[in-house]
Design a protein around this motif. Structure first.
Motif, short mmCIF file in Angstrom:
data_model
loop_
_atom_site.label_atom_id
_atom_site.label_comp_id
_atom_site.label_asym_id
_atom_site.label_seq_id
_atom_site.Cartn_x
_atom_site.Cartn_y
_atom_site.Cartn_z
N HIS A 1 6.62 -12.33 7.95
CA HIS A 1 5.91 -11.61 7.00
C HIS A 1 6.78 -11.15 5.87
N ARG A 2 5.93 -11.03 4.61
CA ARG A 2 6.56 -10.58 3.43
C ARG A 2 7.17 -9.18 3.43
N GLU B 1 1.88 -18.36 4.44
CA GLU B 1 2.11 -17.26 3.32
C GLU B 1 0.95 -17.56 2.25
N PRO C 1 12.36 -6.77 1.33
CA PRO C 1 12.43 -8.21 1.01
C PRO C 1 13.69 -8.77 1.57
N ASP D 1 10.86 -13.28 5.52
CA ASP D 1 9.96 -13.73 4.35
C ASP D 1 10.10 -15.00 3.70
#
Length: 255
Positions: free
Chosen positions: A139-140, A169, A104, A145
């Motif tokens: 994307h996370r 998200e 992350p 993110d």
């Protein structure tokens, strides 16, 4: 901007490329992003050429190569960027999807970020040399993110053939997702289209029709041609694709 409907092949990982092509064509979709895990494995030249021919013969576009190259990780784990770019080139994919690390953004220190950036420069140079573009998965658990981290990464790589895909998200509301999309709009490649609950339960696309109408309206303000690519259906059920594609075409026609 023109948005065309398409499909991400990993929606149906359990099907052969011939079946994926047949489904996409029957559903009235215009192109496919082929996945690098099953349908066109990294380094499999024969598969890349075969799927390229299969796609073109069906009158579909190869929209992208969905590689699973993780910047800052994959090269050390045995997947060379040269291999990924060569497979994408043989496939005839103009865009190569890569992942912006494996952490992350909140847990990525300066050293980790520098490693991702250096690897991004390396694969972008390789891609650019053969006329291809790199696009991050939005994307996370990666450096894309959040809109702040994603735009930082994209701006750091300014001048290279680097863009980003975008998808909402599920845990963010429409306003937050729209803000994310606005932030990366100058760098937008294609959209990944799906409808999930915050718990990541898959829903029919019609359940998020108004959300997607709003997202498409924003995406259309960017110049150029792109694809809105269906990704994932409930239970991985091929029989649901036709209805999902019809909903997507309706969204694109109305936005």
């Amino acid at each position: 901007m023109t948005l065309q409907p398409g499909l991400v092949s990993v929606t149906f990982r359990h099907l052969a490329p011939t079946q994926v092509v047949a489904l996409a064509r029957t559903a009235g979709l215009g192109g496919i992003e082929w996945g690098g895990d099953v349908h066109v494995p990294h380094g499999n030249d024969e598969a890349a050429r075969r799927v390229a021919d299969l796609t073109a013969t069906a009158g579909l576009a190869t929209v992208g190569y969905g590689s699973y190259y993780r910047l800052g990780h994959s090269a050390a784990e045995g997947l060379a960027p040269e291999t990924v770019v060569r497979t994408a080139e043989l496939l005839g994919a103009p865009v190569v999807r890569v992942w912006a690390g494996r952490r992350p953004s909140s847990e990525a220190d300066a050293h980790y970020r520098a490693g991702v950036v250096d690897d991004a420069r390396r694969i972008a140079d390789l891609a650019g040399a053969v006329g291809l573009t790199i696009a991050f998965e939005y994307h996370r658990n990666t450096l894309t993110d959040t809109r702040e981290s994603a735009t930082w990464l994209l701006e750091t790589l300014a001048g290279l053939p680097v863009r980003t895909l975008w998808q909402p998200e599920p845990e963010r509301d429409r306003a937050e997702n729209l803000a994310d999309l606005h932030a990366v709009l100058p760098y937008l490649a294609n959209l990944h289209v799906f409808a999930w609950t915050p718990e990541r339960r898959r829903l029919p696309l019609r359940c998020h029709y108004s959300d997607w109408a709003a997202y498409v309206a924003v995406a259309r303000t960017a110049p150029g041609q792109r694809y809105a690519l269906l990704e994932f259906v409930a239970d991985d059920d091929p029989s649901l694709l036709a209805a999902e594609a019809a909903t997507l075409r309706h969204v694109l026609a109305g936005a």
